[in-house]
Scaffold this active site. Structure first.
Site, PDB file in Angstrom:
ATOM      1  N   GLY A 122       0.840  -1.204   0.000  1.00 29.96           N
ATOM      2  CA  GLY A 122       0.000   0.000   0.000  1.00 29.96           C
ATOM      3  C   GLY A 122       0.871   1.249   0.000  1.00 29.96           C
ATOM      4  N   SER A 123       2.008   1.169   0.679  1.00 34.06           N
ATOM      5  CA  SER A 123       2.928   2.312   0.698  1.00 34.06           C
ATOM      6  C   SER A 123       3.480   2.557  -0.700  1.00 34.06           C
ATOM      7  CB  SER A 123       4.077   2.042   1.678  1.00 34.06           C
ATOM      8  OG  SER A 123       3.552   1.799   2.956  1.00 34.06           O
ATOM      9  N   ASP A 150      -7.598   1.475   3.752  1.00 32.09           N
ATOM     10  CA  ASP A 150      -8.371   0.950   4.883  1.00 32.09           C
ATOM     11  C   ASP A 150      -9.850   0.862   4.561  1.00 32.09           C
ATOM     12  OD1 ASP A 150      -6.015   0.928   6.217  1.00 32.09           O
ATOM     13  OD2 ASP A 150      -6.348   2.789   7.297  1.00 32.09           O
ATOM     14  N   SER A 195      -4.113  -1.323   0.012  1.00 29.44           N
ATOM     15  CA  SER A 195      -3.087  -2.164   0.642  1.00 29.44           C
ATOM     16  C   SER A 195      -3.670  -3.547   0.834  1.00 29.44           C
ATOM     17  CB  SER A 195      -2.695  -1.607   2.008  1.00 29.44           C
ATOM     18  OG  SER A 195      -1.968  -2.589   2.735  1.00 29.44           O
ATOM     19  N   HIS A 206      -5.680  -5.806   6.219  1.00 26.31           N
ATOM     20  CA  HIS A 206      -6.660  -5.085   5.388  1.00 26.31           C
ATOM     21  C   HIS A 206      -7.801  -5.991   4.915  1.00 26.31           C
ATOM     22  CE1 HIS A 206      -4.339  -1.323   5.342  1.00 26.31           C
ATOM     23  NE2 HIS A 206      -3.376  -2.166   5.671  1.00 26.31           N
ATOM     24  N   ASN A 233      10.897  -0.079  -9.551  1.00 24.12           N
ATOM     25  CA  ASN A 233      10.266  -1.371  -9.817  1.00 24.12           C
ATOM     26  C   ASN A 233       9.414  -1.669  -8.595  1.00 24.12           C
ATOM     27  OD1 ASN A 233       9.404  -3.911 -10.210  1.00 24.12           O
ATOM     28  ND2 ASN A 233      11.406  -4.846 -10.497  1.00 24.12           N
TER      29      ASN A 233
HETATM   30  C1  PLP Z   1      -4.323   4.391   5.305  1.00 21.35           C
HETATM   31  C2  PLP Z   1      -3.127   3.552   4.976  1.00 21.35           C
HETATM   32  N1  PLP Z   1      -2.372   3.875   3.923  1.00 21.35           N
HETATM   33  C3  PLP Z   1      -1.284   3.163   3.578  1.00 21.35           C
HETATM   34  C4  PLP Z   1      -0.904   2.039   4.294  1.00 21.35           C
HETATM   35  C5  PLP Z   1       0.319   1.280   3.895  1.00 21.35           C
HETATM   36  O1  PLP Z   1       0.053  -0.010   3.421  1.00 21.35           O
HETATM   37  P1  PLP Z   1       1.197  -1.133   3.439  1.00 21.35           P
HETATM   38  O2  PLP Z   1       1.355  -1.584   4.853  1.00 21.35           O
HETATM   39  O3  PLP Z   1       0.675  -2.205   2.541  1.00 21.35           O
HETATM   40  O4  PLP Z   1       2.443  -0.498   2.925  1.00 21.35           O
HETATM   41  C6  PLP Z   1      -1.650   1.664   5.405  1.00 21.35           C
HETATM   42  C7  PLP Z   1      -1.242   0.484   6.181  1.00 21.35           C
HETATM   43  O5  PLP Z   1      -1.904  -0.077   6.982  1.00 21.35           O
HETATM   44  C8  PLP Z   1      -2.780   2.442   5.766  1.00 21.35           C
HETATM   45  O6  PLP Z   1      -3.541   2.117   6.827  1.00 21.35           O
END
Ligand code: PLP
Length: 445
Positions: free
Chosen positions: A82-83, A190, A215, A220, A288
């Site tokens: 998600g990041s 979320d 994510s 999730h 990537n």
């Molecule tokens: C609102 C939100 N954005 C982004 C992320 C990041 O996702 P990831 O952990 O898959 O990098 C999260 C992670 O829980 C999140 O709650």
């Protein structure tokens, strides 16, 4: 034939293994979230392993298609978290292909400080400036009455998450973005499956803005282990995001294919010699961020379960809401509005009675095997990573962050994920009630 026969044998052993060692696992803890799966996810994973394609291939394409079909959106791109999805979504809006509308260094992006850190990180890393606006309680989303004051000549975008699966005021935000010609990125990490009614039509969150992100980390709504996605209805944004995800390349051949455009060796790009192989032409400084087919294969089974997962999450949330309602003089309980259907991520509470200390309550719940979580970074500008950010003017606060600070000090959440059993949810209610009684009356039972 022999291959199919062998595969069948392997699969039947996998099912046996799943039934013996995965199904009906009893956890002593009541987790805030977790993977919910059956033999289908494991079979898909084994199937993809036996193929041994490993990188993004047919499973990835299938998962992207399933996600697009679910959301009713034109394009989806599977990424490794998600990041990464947030990074990709934000960097897409910095592409020179967007001309004047591209976000430049020093431009401003309106957001909130009660956030997950990686909604903000790409803005800062790129050299743009997050502008923090306070939130409303108990929606925990941006206070739209404070939006207008946050705008400046440098504002180029709004980048917000639908907090805890509860959609923000999409109508107002969209109108604001249209009025000031701003991009809208919806961090849908979320809130996958939440819906909002706009102009009489229900639509999934993540599909209202220019780009949405997901994510698939196990906490999730669906999981691929690590994983995420970027989605959009905009062909140009898709083209840019695809390029940035895949090393910055100009070529858009599907995995394992060559010469889709029919001009692999006969075009002129930049200052390269005529006919330079299109496969090695780079129109962006890329990354990537791809995930693997192994992850996508799990996602293909998970997404079929998404409607059921959302239903369960919402039922669990409703149970907590109804059964804790008599504590509303002590706790600010979450609420939902009429023109939206949340896909709850957790049950977020804010303690308003000064006799009850949030940190003591959390310790009590954790001691009783009930996992708790904060609203992520609380107020992100108070995090260690922001210590020098103020001096360097890396961000701006519009107005004050009074509610954000209140949430940082007094809020916490417990799980509503579909793996919770009724007895576990009852225990959550029970323990919260007992603790509140001890706190108010000063004696234990
Ligand atoms: C609102 C939100 N954005 C982004 C992320 C990041 O996702 P990831 O952990 O898959 O990098 C999260 C992670 O829980 C999140 O709650």
């Amino acid at each position: 034939m022999q291959q199919e026969k062998l595969k069948k044998e392997i699969f039947s052993k996998v099912i046996e293994y799943y039934k013996k060692f995965h199904k009906n696992k009893n956890l002593t803890k009541i987790p805030y979230a977790g993977r919910v799966y059956d033999e289908k996810e494991i079979l898909n994973l084994i199937d993809a392993s036996l193929e041994f394609w490993l990188t993004a291939g047919r499973w990835t394409l299938q998962f992207e298609k399933k996600l697009s079909d679910f959301l009713k959106i034109k394009h989806s791109l599977f990424v490794n978290s998600g990041s990464s999805a947030n990074l990709l979504a934000f960097m897409t809006l910095t592409s020179p292909l967007l001309g004047k509308r591209a976000i430049k260094k020093g431009d401003e992006v309106i957001t909130v400080a009660a956030c997950f850190p990686t909604t903000i990180s790409p803005i800062i890393q790129y050299g743009a400036k997050p502008v923090f606006v306070d939130i409303e309680i108990p929606q925990y989303n941006i206070d739209i009455t404070k939006l207008k004051k946050a705008i400046s000549k440098k504002t180029k975008a709004v980048f917000l998450a639908h907090t805890m699966g509860n959609p923000f005021d999409i109508k107002s935000i969209k109108e604001f973005c249209e009025k000031y010609n701003l991009w809208l990125i919806e961090d849908n990490c979320d809130s996958l499956g939440a819906m909002y009614k706009l102009n009489g039509k229900w639509q999934y969150t993540g599909t209202f803005g220019d780009i949405g992100t997901s994510s698939f980390y196990p906490a999730h709504h669906i999981t691929t282990g690590e994983g995420g996605a970027v989605y959009t209805n905009n062909d140009l944004l898709y083209k840019i995001a695809l390029s940035l995800r895949d090393w910055g390349r100009d070529c858009y051949c599907l995995p394992g294919r060559d010469n889709t455009c029919g001009h692999r060796f006969d075009k002129k790009y930049g200052k390269l010699p005529l006919g330079y192989d299109h496969k090695y032409v780079y129109s962006h400084f890329g990354y990537n961020l791809k995930a693997t087919d192994l992850q996508a294969a799990i996602g293909c089974a998970q997404i079929d379960k998404l409607p059921e997962f959302i239903k369960k999450r919402n039922e669990n949330w409703q149970y907590l809401r109804e059964n804790l309602s008599d504590l509303s003089d002590i706790l600010i309980l979450p609420d939902k509005e009429k023109n939206l259907k949340p896909a709850w991520f957790g049950f977020l509470m804010t303690i308003k009675n000064k006799k009850i200390k949030r940190d003591e309550m959390i310790k009590y719940l954790e001691k009783n095997q009930i996992q708790t979580r904060m609203l992520f970074a609380g107020n992100i500008v108070r995090q260690p990573c922001f210590v020098n950010a103020s001096k360097q003017k890396l961000y701006r606060i519009s107005g004050n962050l009074e509610n954000t600070d209140f949430v940082m000090n007094n809020s916490f959440w417990v799980g509503v994920y579909p793996g919770l059993k009724k007895t576990q949810i009852k225990k959550i209610v029970n323990k919260i009630k007992i603790f509140c009684r001890i706190g108010i009356h000063g004696h234990s039972k």
